[in-house]
Design a protein around this motif. Structure first.
Motif, PDB file in Angstrom:
ATOM      1  N   SER A   1       0.871  -1.199  -0.033  1.00  5.29           N
ATOM      2  CA  SER A   1      -0.106   0.038  -0.025  1.00  5.29           C
ATOM      3  C   SER A   1       0.637   1.022  -0.233  1.00  5.29           C
TER       4      SER A   1
ATOM      5  N   PHE B   1       2.551   1.816  -3.107  1.00  2.00           N
ATOM      6  CA  PHE B   1       1.907   2.829  -4.147  1.00  2.00           C
ATOM      7  C   PHE B   1       1.617   3.603  -3.997  1.00  2.00           C
ATOM      8  N   LYS B   2       2.143   3.970  -2.710  1.00  4.84           N
ATOM      9  CA  LYS B   2       1.013   5.614  -3.062  1.00  4.84           C
ATOM     10  C   LYS B   2       1.774   6.216  -2.670  1.00  4.84           C
TER      11      LYS B   2
ATOM     12  N   SER C   1       1.982   7.140  -6.531  1.00  2.00           N
ATOM     13  CA  SER C   1       1.165   7.776  -6.948  1.00  2.00           C
ATOM     14  C   SER C   1       1.335   9.617  -6.683  1.00  2.00           C
TER      15      SER C   1
ATOM     16  N   SER D   1      -4.395  -6.463  -1.199  1.00  2.00           N
ATOM     17  CA  SER D   1      -4.099  -4.635  -1.466  1.00  2.00           C
ATOM     18  C   SER D   1      -3.476  -4.912  -2.606  1.00  2.00           C
TER      19      SER D   1
ATOM     20  N   HIS E   1      -4.028  -1.918  -5.813  1.00  2.00           N
ATOM     21  CA  HIS E   1      -3.707  -0.898  -5.740  1.00  2.00           C
ATOM     22  C   HIS E   1      -3.181  -0.948  -7.076  1.00  2.00           C
TER      23      HIS E   1
ATOM     24  N   GLN F   1      -6.219   0.620  -9.159  1.00  2.00           N
ATOM     25  CA  GLN F   1      -5.874   1.569  -9.117  1.00  2.00           C
ATOM     26  C   GLN F   1      -4.854   2.451 -10.022  1.00  2.00           C
ATOM     27  N   MET F   2      -4.066   2.138  -9.882  1.00  2.00           N
ATOM     28  CA  MET F   2      -2.923   2.767 -10.016  1.00  2.00           C
ATOM     29  C   MET F   2      -2.593   3.777 -11.416  1.00  2.00           C
TER      30      MET F   2
END
Length: 256
Positions: free
Chosen positions: A90, A93-94, A97, A132, A136, A139-140
């Motif tokens: 998580s 990936f955040k 982003s 997870s 992610h 939603q990448m």
């Protein structure tokens, strides 16, 4: 974690099939804006599979260098050991982003995204990590690229495998002599100080090996280059390389 991404993409050895796939991928990435104008997005999910040492991680690092992307590496082994794999997935990936233009690399994908119909015993930790990852990945940010690697394609969850735009199969070396030349740095000269007969015998034997990898060839060539430097020359002896190859593959042959 810090990753050395100074690898020149031209130093990566690929099959013709993979060269064509890579060209298609990079062409879409280079023409991102043109595609987006028509509500189309360049492929950004690649699956690399094949035996260990065949170039999966090497190509990923080279792509990071070539594209000028930040490489973010998911250390699955450590995450599983610390029981933080879902959280780490998580977080990475955040971070991607926020940064944009990143390559997110997941090695040993089969350790979490395995086929649940197999005989493996699913656990809460693995299940949370897989969920997870799926969430992610779906939603990448489209500016980022996700690359996953595995030595065991048959173990992958089909739902995970279907999420990739393109798959690259990495095989063991099919031309050892070409690989040697490829890994020799341009500053060095290869001195052919081994007879053709002996060289051909070694090449024929190592070519049939099911264990030899590009990584092993690279290490052998690098050892020969270091030996040359320590001998105050940039002339690499072919005999050093082929002798090392023979020793690695346990080929009983005398090399002058």
């Amino acid at each position: 974690m810090q990753v050395d991404t100074s690898i020149d993409i031209n130093s990566v050895i690929l099959s013709e099939e993979n060269k064509n796939k890579l060209k298609e991928f990079l062409n879409e990435q280079d023409n991102r804006e043109r595609l987006i104008r028509y509500n189309l997005y360049p492929m950004n999910r690649l699956l690399f599979y094949g035996a260990s040492g065949t170039g999966k991680t090497f190509l990923t690092k080279a792509l990071s260098n070539y594209m000028g992307y930040t490489m973010l590496y998911i250390d699955i082994a450590k995450s599983l050991s610390d029981n933080t794999v879902a959280l780490n997935i998580s977080n990475i990936f955040k971070l991607a982003s926020i940064l944009k233009n990143c390559i997110i690399f997941l090695d040993e994908a089969d350790s979490i995204a395995w086929n649940r119909d197999s005989n493996n015993t699913d656990s809460g930790t693995i299940r949370r990590a897989t969920n997870s990852l799926f969430q992610h990945l779906d939603q990448m940010d489209s500016s980022n690229v996700f690359i996953s690697a595995t030595n065991m394609l048959h173990r992958l969850d089909l739902a995970f495998e279907r999420r990739f735009d393109m798959k690259f199969e990495f095989r063991q070396p099919d031309n050892v002599e070409t690989a040697i030349t490829k890994f020799l740095h341009k500053e060095f000269i290869l001195k052919e100080d081994i007879s053709k007969d002996k060289k051909d015998i070694i090449l024929r034997r190592v070519q049939d090996s099911i264990k030899l990898s590009y990584y092993e060839i690279q290490c052998i060539v690098e050892r020969a280059m270091k030996k040359a430097i320590l001998n105050n020359t940039l002339e690499v002896k072919a005999s050093d390389i082929y002798n090392d190859l023979a020793r690695t593959e346990r080929i009983r042959i005398y090399i002058d």
